[in-house]
Enzyme design. Structure first.
Site, PDB file in Angstrom:
ATOM      1  N   SER A 132      17.128  35.940  26.691  1.00 57.19           N
ATOM      2  CA  SER A 132      18.399  35.448  27.240  1.00 57.19           C
ATOM      3  C   SER A 132      18.288  35.523  28.756  1.00 57.19           C
ATOM      4  CB  SER A 132      19.534  36.356  26.758  1.00 57.19           C
ATOM      5  OG  SER A 132      20.694  36.187  27.550  1.00 57.19           O
ATOM      6  N   TYR A 140      23.162  44.670  24.714  1.00 55.80           N
ATOM      7  CA  TYR A 140      22.563  43.342  24.459  1.00 55.80           C
ATOM      8  C   TYR A 140      21.571  43.010  25.563  1.00 55.80           C
ATOM      9  CZ  TYR A 140      22.316  38.259  23.823  1.00 55.80           C
ATOM     10  OH  TYR A 140      21.877  36.966  23.647  1.00 55.80           O
ATOM     11  N   LYS A 198      17.416  42.417  25.485  1.00 53.54           N
ATOM     12  CA  LYS A 198      16.785  41.164  25.925  1.00 53.54           C
ATOM     13  C   LYS A 198      15.762  41.420  27.030  1.00 53.54           C
ATOM     14  CE  LYS A 198      18.857  38.520  22.956  1.00 53.54           C
ATOM     15  NZ  LYS A 198      18.099  37.811  21.920  1.00 53.54           N
ATOM     16  N   SER A 233      19.792  30.243   9.856  1.00 54.53           N
ATOM     17  CA  SER A 233      20.795  29.610   8.996  1.00 54.53           C
ATOM     18  C   SER A 233      21.805  28.808   9.808  1.00 54.53           C
ATOM     19  CB  SER A 233      21.532  30.675   8.187  1.00 54.53           C
ATOM     20  OG  SER A 233      21.885  31.767   9.020  1.00 54.53           O
ATOM     21  N   ARG A 234      21.912  29.121  11.126  1.00 54.39           N
ATOM     22  CA  ARG A 234      22.888  28.417  11.971  1.00 54.39           C
ATOM     23  C   ARG A 234      22.499  28.591  13.436  1.00 54.39           C
ATOM     24  NH1 ARG A 234      26.765  32.783  13.072  1.00 54.39           N
ATOM     25  NH2 ARG A 234      26.024  34.559  11.849  1.00 54.39           N
ATOM     26  N   VAL A 283      15.932  41.450   9.593  1.00 49.47           N
ATOM     27  CA  VAL A 283      14.728  41.646  10.426  1.00 49.47           C
ATOM     28  C   VAL A 283      14.631  43.063  10.999  1.00 49.47           C
ATOM     29  CG1 VAL A 283      14.430  39.202  11.047  1.00 49.47           C
ATOM     30  CG2 VAL A 283      15.836  40.697  12.524  1.00 49.47           C
TER      31      VAL A 283
HETATM   32  P1  NAP Z   1      24.443  32.943  16.012  1.00 45.04           P
HETATM   33  O1  NAP Z   1      25.040  31.581  16.062  1.00 45.04           O
HETATM   34  O2  NAP Z   1      25.321  34.134  15.998  1.00 45.04           O
HETATM   35  O3  NAP Z   1      23.401  33.008  14.789  1.00 45.04           O
HETATM   36  C1  NAP Z   1      22.702  34.194  14.559  1.00 45.04           C
HETATM   37  C2  NAP Z   1      21.634  33.967  13.507  1.00 45.04           C
HETATM   38  O4  NAP Z   1      20.910  35.184  13.351  1.00 45.04           O
HETATM   39  C3  NAP Z   1      22.211  33.635  12.134  1.00 45.04           C
HETATM   40  O5  NAP Z   1      21.332  32.756  11.472  1.00 45.04           O
HETATM   41  C4  NAP Z   1      22.238  35.005  11.439  1.00 45.04           C
HETATM   42  O6  NAP Z   1      22.156  34.924  10.015  1.00 45.04           O
HETATM   43  C5  NAP Z   1      20.955  35.600  11.987  1.00 45.04           C
HETATM   44  N1  NAP Z   1      20.910  37.062  11.927  1.00 45.04           N
HETATM   45  C6  NAP Z   1      21.754  37.962  12.483  1.00 45.04           C
HETATM   46  N2  NAP Z   1      21.352  39.213  12.225  1.00 45.04           N
HETATM   47  C7  NAP Z   1      20.222  39.105  11.488  1.00 45.04           C
HETATM   48  C8  NAP Z   1      19.342  40.049  10.878  1.00 45.04           C
HETATM   49  N3  NAP Z   1      19.548  41.360  11.009  1.00 45.04           N
HETATM   50  N4  NAP Z   1      18.289  39.577  10.186  1.00 45.04           N
HETATM   51  C9  NAP Z   1      18.073  38.248  10.034  1.00 45.04           C
HETATM   52  N5  NAP Z   1      18.873  37.315  10.580  1.00 45.04           N
HETATM   53  C10 NAP Z   1      19.933  37.735  11.292  1.00 45.04           C
HETATM   54  O7  NAP Z   1      23.491  33.172  17.293  1.00 45.04           O
HETATM   55  P2  NAP Z   1      22.850  32.112  18.300  1.00 45.04           P
HETATM   56  O8  NAP Z   1      23.799  31.890  19.410  1.00 45.04           O
HETATM   57  O9  NAP Z   1      22.278  30.960  17.572  1.00 45.04           O
HETATM   58  O10 NAP Z   1      21.684  33.026  18.911  1.00 45.04           O
HETATM   59  C11 NAP Z   1      20.348  32.968  18.449  1.00 45.04           C
HETATM   60  C12 NAP Z   1      19.482  33.763  19.422  1.00 45.04           C
HETATM   61  O11 NAP Z   1      19.636  33.234  20.743  1.00 45.04           O
HETATM   62  C13 NAP Z   1      19.874  35.245  19.518  1.00 45.04           C
HETATM   63  O12 NAP Z   1      18.726  36.029  19.682  1.00 45.04           O
HETATM   64  C14 NAP Z   1      20.710  35.292  20.782  1.00 45.04           C
HETATM   65  O13 NAP Z   1      20.716  36.550  21.377  1.00 45.04           O
HETATM   66  C15 NAP Z   1      19.997  34.266  21.635  1.00 45.04           C
HETATM   67  N6  NAP Z   1      20.823  33.716  22.710  1.00 45.04           N
HETATM   68  C16 NAP Z   1      21.985  33.039  22.445  1.00 45.04           C
HETATM   69  C17 NAP Z   1      22.738  32.534  23.501  1.00 45.04           C
HETATM   70  C18 NAP Z   1      24.016  31.770  23.293  1.00 45.04           C
HETATM   71  O14 NAP Z   1      24.705  31.494  24.302  1.00 45.04           O
HETATM   72  N7  NAP Z   1      24.388  31.379  22.087  1.00 45.04           N
HETATM   73  C19 NAP Z   1      22.302  32.726  24.822  1.00 45.04           C
HETATM   74  C20 NAP Z   1      21.115  33.427  25.043  1.00 45.04           C
HETATM   75  C21 NAP Z   1      20.374  33.911  23.987  1.00 45.04           C
HETATM   76  P3  NAP Z   1      23.482  34.718   9.082  1.00 45.04           P
HETATM   77  O15 NAP Z   1      23.923  33.311   9.353  1.00 45.04           O
HETATM   78  O16 NAP Z   1      22.979  34.919   7.708  1.00 45.04           O
HETATM   79  O17 NAP Z   1      24.482  35.719   9.543  1.00 45.04           O
END
Ligand code: NAP
Length: 242
Positions: free
Chosen positions: A139, A152, A156, A11-12, A61
């Protein structure tokens, strides 16, 4: 018939960029969300305006029954899922001694359990088709220790273990399993760190900037199309950690 992709947590942030890129490059895409229905529906509407094929479904999920229902609805609505991107994830910045058992359980249930349940839910039809692709989002903290993010980081690491194991198990069946390990990416997730920490972190980045969700999406695309690559971890961190 278009290839069908399911992107969890789209969603984002990074998931939304992955879903949008896949849809714009020809996949029929299911956008999954937990709470932010409006954002998911807005992305579907935007993509449909561009003649892309997209739908969205709410599912936690961490919950196997909800995952099974979601996968069934994607199959009914779009067809056989040939690409699964396990992106949904949550983080909590906390000192180790403050982590409550419920926090441990929830972060593992979403980050690792989500990859496990979704992969199990799609693997049967992939095995029948003798092809398929799973891409897990880990990550850089999946191969390095992260202070104040012990749970976390552990999830990962586990995702990388799952990636390599499933790659070994399913390669003979024509199914590839890979992983993308992003560094620090501009999304809602990193806002919890606060402006001061973020600015310090930015100065430590070799390119003096964070990555964008679109840059992570390009790496997912690359792995989705790389027919001779499996069991690999692709780091997308602008050279932050070697
Ligand atoms: P984010 O902006 O916080 O977005 C999280 C997304 O996951 C949202 O769409 C949220 O849905 C959904 N979500 C959360 N819990 C869920 C559940 N139980 N079931 C289904 N959907 C769920 O996170 P992001 O930064 O885009 O991160 C995405 C992935 O990349 C994650 O696995 C994160 O660990 C990884 N990552 C991120 C970074 C970073 O720096 N941002 C770095 C390394 C890895 P809603 O919108 O409905 O809440």
């Amino acid at each position: 018939m278009k290839d069908v992709a399911l992107v969890t947590g789209s969603s984002r942030g990074i998931g939304a960029a992955i879903a949008a890129l896949l849809a714009r490059r020809g996949y029929a895409v299911c956008i999954n969300y937990l709470e932010q229905r409006e954002k998911a529906e807005a992305l579907v509407a935007e993509l449909r305006k561009e003649q892309c094929v997209a739908m969205c479904l709410q599912a936690d999920v961490a919950d196997r029954a909800q995952v099974d229902t979601m996968v069934r609805k994607v199959e009914e609505g779009l067809g056989h899922i040939s690409l699964l991107v396990n992106n949904a994830g949550i983080a909590r910045n906390q000192q180790f001694q403050d982590v409550a058992p419920e926090t441990l359980q929830r972060i593992f249930a979403v980050n690792f359990g989500g990859c496990f349940h979704c992969s199990q839910a799609v693997i049967g039809p992939m095995l029948k088709a003798h092809e398929g692709c799973i891409i897990n989002i880990s990550s850089i903290w999946g191969s390095h220790g992260a202070s104040c993010e012990s749970v976390y980081s552990s999830t990962k690491h586990a995702i990388i273990g799952l990636t390599r194991s499933l790659a070994a198990e399913f390669a003979p069946s024509g199914i590839r399993v890979n992983c993308v390990a992003p560094g620090v990416i501009e999304t809602d997730m990193i806002q919890a760190l606060g402006n001061e920490t973020l600015e310090q972190l930015r100065q430590e980045m070799p390119f003096r900037r964070f990555g964008t969700p679109e840059e992570v999406a390009e790496s997912v695309w690359h792995l989705a199309k790389a027919e001779y690559i499996t069991g690999q971890i692709l780091t997308v961190d602008g050279g932050f950690l070697f």
